[in-house]
Design a protein around this motif. Structure first.
Motif, PDB file in Angstrom:
ATOM      1  N   ILE A 390      26.733  44.563  47.259  1.00 59.20           N
ATOM      2  CA  ILE A 390      26.711  44.047  45.928  1.00 59.20           C
ATOM      3  C   ILE A 390      28.241  44.149  45.143  1.00 59.20           C
ATOM      4  O   ILE A 390      29.051  43.422  44.883  1.00 59.20           O
ATOM      5  CB  ILE A 390      25.418  44.009  44.872  1.00 59.20           C
ATOM      6  N   ARG A 391      28.330  45.536  45.263  1.00 56.46           N
ATOM      7  CA  ARG A 391      29.442  45.933  44.750  1.00 56.46           C
ATOM      8  C   ARG A 391      31.275  44.961  45.587  1.00 56.46           C
ATOM      9  O   ARG A 391      31.544  45.215  45.130  1.00 56.46           O
ATOM     10  CB  ARG A 391      29.561  47.723  44.986  1.00 56.46           C
ATOM     11  N   TRP A 392      30.354  45.194  47.227  1.00 53.63           N
ATOM     12  CA  TRP A 392      31.711  45.069  47.896  1.00 53.63           C
ATOM     13  C   TRP A 392      31.491  43.803  47.296  1.00 53.63           C
ATOM     14  O   TRP A 392      33.086  43.052  47.108  1.00 53.63           O
ATOM     15  CB  TRP A 392      30.760  45.136  48.886  1.00 53.63           C
ATOM     16  N   ALA A 393      31.010  42.924  46.985  1.00 52.44           N
ATOM     17  CA  ALA A 393      31.200  41.679  46.482  1.00 52.44           C
ATOM     18  C   ALA A 393      31.367  41.824  45.414  1.00 52.44           C
ATOM     19  O   ALA A 393      33.250  40.258  45.354  1.00 52.44           O
ATOM     20  CB  ALA A 393      29.650  40.145  46.488  1.00 52.44           C
ATOM     21  N   ARG A 394      31.424  41.875  44.718  1.00 56.38           N
ATOM     22  CA  ARG A 394      32.632  42.074  43.385  1.00 56.38           C
ATOM     23  C   ARG A 394      33.355  42.370  43.363  1.00 56.38           C
ATOM     24  O   ARG A 394      34.402  42.269  43.118  1.00 56.38           O
ATOM     25  CB  ARG A 394      31.506  42.928  42.388  1.00 56.38           C
ATOM     26  N   PHE A 395      33.695  44.032  44.361  1.00 55.91           N
ATOM     27  CA  PHE A 395      35.054  44.028  44.485  1.00 55.91           C
ATOM     28  C   PHE A 395      36.123  42.951  44.927  1.00 55.91           C
ATOM     29  O   PHE A 395      37.420  43.085  44.363  1.00 55.91           O
ATOM     30  CB  PHE A 395      35.176  45.340  45.434  1.00 55.91           C
ATOM     31  N   VAL A 396      35.782  42.538  46.314  1.00 57.24           N
ATOM     32  CA  VAL A 396      36.529  41.086  46.811  1.00 57.24           C
ATOM     33  C   VAL A 396      36.322  39.929  45.517  1.00 57.24           C
ATOM     34  O   VAL A 396      38.166  39.565  45.699  1.00 57.24           O
ATOM     35  CB  VAL A 396      36.224  40.268  48.002  1.00 57.24           C
ATOM     36  N   VAL A 397      35.572  39.505  45.098  1.00 58.68           N
ATOM     37  CA  VAL A 397      35.556  38.710  43.742  1.00 58.68           C
ATOM     38  C   VAL A 397      36.858  39.598  43.049  1.00 58.68           C
ATOM     39  O   VAL A 397      37.941  38.222  42.174  1.00 58.68           O
ATOM     40  CB  VAL A 397      34.126  38.571  42.978  1.00 58.68           C
ATOM     41  N   ARG A 398      36.361  40.406  42.678  1.00 53.87           N
ATOM     42  CA  ARG A 398      37.901  40.786  41.464  1.00 53.87           C
ATOM     43  C   ARG A 398      39.319  40.961  42.269  1.00 53.87           C
ATOM     44  O   ARG A 398      40.289  41.310  41.511  1.00 53.87           O
ATOM     45  CB  ARG A 398      37.368  42.066  40.711  1.00 53.87           C
TER      46      ARG A 398
END
Length: 779
Positions: A390-398
């Motif tokens: 989840i942290r990776w997904a949020r990083f990619v979105v940002r």
């Protein structure tokens, strides 16, 4: 589709005994057929439409009673240090072998080293040639034993004796590929599910699918002309996709149970949603594999159809056997804390625990008895909200731009070696030095030159010539004068004296690019040679055949790639009702294929890191490898694309913003996709433990392709592109929207249906007889 599969899942759940008996009966029938089937045909090396094959056919026609690809043995003798092979003692031992072999069963001819040019210039090495009138697979044990006994007697005289050719070819160790793959898959499943039953169910169903498909291939082998090599790819793919497809259904079942649905309803929803993705993903794999038949190579056609059948069996089992087993043990696949009544319930707002647990909805906190509920941001997380995924997904979105650039540049760099791709078929030079074939190859190369192991066979058709012998002599002289030719053997005529066979020895090794250039030169100069001789000729032999096959497959690669990419675009546009999502998927697929092909070239052709993978000898890439890679990886890539992006689209359709939908898709499917990819990599990498170079190459290529596609394309490239596109990612022109049929892969119809259902029964409600009531749960 989702509604139909929903009903199918509920039916299989209720009629689990009938479903189980049906599949047991199917397995019994195909097993009975396999046990009583005749031997499968020989591995077909026929390649219609190429010159080398036409020349083989001409030899079979003009030299009746012999096979152009009949078994042969080249017995290589090396004298002890300081001795000559022509000494009286050594010559006597060789003559004894020739005499003892000549009267053996199925022997067509034996040529002594001293009858022709079988002795090297320094008299340290010699060879005898034994030819048979049948193919290698048709040699009897008596024929092989007589030759082996003669070789052992020659060795007893003090000579070093090695045997090359197909007559005594040793089979490479099969390794423990299947066992290792299954063991690693079991470990991944246990870690993913935290339940032995949930881990064992996908393994059990995958083994059932492989058993049915392999038994079917054996049973139908003689009827449909399926050779023994057909089952290799079928087993590899059948095991991998069988585990993955069952994994997705079981994972969705656990998710639906966590939402409060009873076993039967959860099974129906799991088959209706995850099962829809399984059907579509399996269909893409089947189409890609069956499409190999259009290339016109019989071996590829057989392998493609056999593997497609194994994938189809995996799909059917995931849709029927899995829900039936869930009906037998509805709670066994759940996590232990859920089975004990203290499980966690995932909600749209975040994390909920039954009883004295926590439900995270945001930053605030609400205490209910011993439990607590945390309020937080919109679109709060589920269990494991702060997990790495989840942290990776949020990083990619940002940060979509840096992630996109890094993924494209990284895969692009890996793809660069593919520009140096040389295609061919590895021969004895690629085998282990522990084999007698490799030692014979090396001895001949040392004694006679590297080109001696790959002679060209020239078939002269002098049927219309006034003087056939003069015509053959003219062609032989011109061939001998060609640059790159070391020698030309005396002509061997047929009984009618209208066809002759010449053996042309190049100065370079069979896999050398200069040998390929020599073949092209001979063919380019052919019109002038034929005009002067008054006869025609064609070039064949193993070396020329490999060159022609490689060229044919190389010419077919780009059109096949275009068809596959175009098919991917159309299928994904149909499923996701978008133009840009399919375009993104096609570009990502190309990146992963080229990167994996570059990795293969880097290891198996250029030798970088070859020792780590047990590759003893580098050389050209197997001619069929690029085509197989394109077809197989297409299907596997679509698996991950559908399972991951469909959850993102489902979240977007249900009202989430594009960025939130990407994170939600990761939350629901990233962990399962990761587990599925690790399982596939384990299965494919397990086949690298065998001794066969080509099997190692296939295992390495597919494992690396899954690695790049699942962990770089799907986990980085895809979310980065979707985050950049925003709402435009799901845009579809209105004319296309009206034209395309609606395929409900996301299960929207089921979402509307379950929204209308009454709330789950309270914890005190006992389970009904059909298992459709909720397990006791305290909220």
């Amino acid at each position: 589709m989702a509604t139909f599969l929903y009903r199918l899942g509920r039916w299989a759940f209720r009629r689990r005994r009938y479903v189980g008996l049906l599949w047991v009966a199917v397995l019994g029938v195909v097993a009975f057929g396999a046990l009583n089937a005749s031997d499968p045909p020989d591995d077909s090396s026929s390649m219609p439409g190429i010159e080398a094959q036409k020349a083989f056919d001409l030899i079979n026609e003009r030299f009746p009673g012999t096979e152009a690809d009949g078994a042969d043995a080249r017995i290589v003798f090396v004298a002890p240090d300081g001795q000559k092979i022509t000494s009286a003692a050594n010559r006597s031992a060789i003559d004894a072998l020739v005499t003892g072999t000549a009267d053996g069963p199925q022997v067509a001819d034996v040529v002594s080293p001293f009858d022709g040019r079988g002795v090297s210039k320094d008299a340290s090495t010699a060879y005898a040639t034994v030819t048979y009138d049948v193919k290698a697979d048709d040699l009897t044990d008596a024929s092989k034993q007589k030759l082996e006994n003669a070789i052992e007697e020659a060795r007893d005289s003090g000579l070093t004796v090695e045997a090359g050719g197909s007559a005594l070819e040793t089979e490479a160790a099969s390794g423990m590929g299947e066992v290792i793959g299954i063991a690693l898959a079991a470990v991944v499943l246990v870690i993913t599910f935290g339940s032995l039953a949930a881990a064992g169910l996908p393994l059990l169903t995958a083994l059932l699918g492989v058993g049915v498909s392999m038994a079917s291939i054996i049973a139908l082998g003689s009827v449909l002309g399926l050779s023994s090599t057909t089952g290799e790819l079928a087993m590899m793919l059948g095991l991998a996709v069988g585990i993955d497809y069952s994994l997705f259904v079981v994972s969705r079942y656990r998710e639906e149970r966590a939402k409060g649905h009873g076993p039967q309803e959860a099974t129906g929803l799991a088959v209706g949603t995850a099962g829809s993705a399984v059907v579509f993903a399996g269909l893409t794999v089947v189409i890609a594999l069956a499409g190999l038949s259009v290339i016109g190579v019989p071996m590829l056609t057989q392998m493609g159809l056999g593997a497609a059948g194994a994938v189809l069996a995996g799909v059917l089992i995931a849709l029927t056997v899995v829900p039936a087993l869930l009906g037998c043990w509805p709670n066994a696949v759940l996590a232990r804390q859920v089975r004990k009544g203290d499980g966690r319930v995932s909600t749209a707002g975040g994390r909920g625990r039954v009883g004295s647990s926590r439900v995270r909805v945001g930053r605030g906190r609400i205490r209910l008895g011993r439990g607590r509920i945390r309020l937080g941001r919109a679109g709060g997380s589920v269990v494991g909200a702060q997990s790495l995924g989840i942290r990776w997904a949020r990083f990619v979105v940002r940060r979509p731009v840096p992630v996109l650039i890094a993924s494209v540049v990284g895969l692009g760099a890996l793809a660069v070696p593919a520009m140096d791709l040389r295609m061919g078929m590895p021969g004895d030079e690629a085998k282990s030095t522990a084999t007698t074939e490799r030692r014979a190859y090396d001895a001949l190369a040392d004694g006679f030159g590297p080109g001696f192991n790959g002679p060209l066979t020239v078939v002269v058709d002098a049927e219309g010539a006034d003087d056939p012998e003069a015509a053959v002599s003219e062609i032989s002289g011109r061939l001998a004068g060609t640059k790159g030719v070391v020698s030309v053997s005396p002509a061997r005529f047929n009984k009618a004296q209208d066809t002759a066979v010449l053996s042309v020895t190049p100065s370079t090794a069979p896999a050398d690019e200069r040998t390929k250039d020599l073949v092209h030169t001979i063919r380019e100069e052919r019109p002038a040679t034929e005009s002067a001789a008054g006869a025609t000729f064609e070039v064949t032999g193993t070396t020329a055949l490999n060159i022609d096959v490689a060229q044919k497959l190389q010419d077919a690669l780009v059109p096949y790639l275009a068809v596959v990419v175009g098919l991917a675009f159309l299928l994904l546009m149909l499923v996701f009702r978008s133009v840009l999502v399919p375009l993104k998927a096609a570009l990502g697929y190309l990146l992963s294929v080229l990167a994996s092909l570059g990795a293969i070239v880097m290891v198996f052709q250029q030798g970088h890191g070859a020792g780590l993978f047990g590759v003893e000898q580098t050389g050209p890439i197997m001619s069929m490898m690029p085509i197989m890679l394109v077809g197989i990886v297409f299907g596997l890539a679509m698996d991950y694309e559908v399972f991951l992006v469909s959850r993102m689209r489902e979240a977007y359709v249900h009202g989430e913003r594009p960025g939130e939908a990407v994170v939600t898709g990761f939350r629901h499917s990233a962990r399962v996709v990761t587990a599925a990819a690790l399982i596939m990599m384990a299965v494919f990498a397990g086949f690298m433990t065998g001794g066969e170079s080509m099997v190692k190459m296939v295992g390495f290529g597919l494992a690396s392709a899954v690695l790049f596609d699942a962990f770089v394309i799907r986990m980085a490239f895809v979310p980065a592109v979707l985050a950049l596109l925003g709402r435009a990612a799901w845009w579809l022109p209105r004319p296309l929207d009206r034209l395309l049929p609606r395929v409900d892969v996301e299960g929207e119809a089921l979402a509307h249906r379950t929204a209308a259902l009454p709330a789950p029964a309270p914890a005190s409600t006992p389970a009904s007889s059909d298992g459709d009531q909720q397990d006791p749960v305290r909220v």
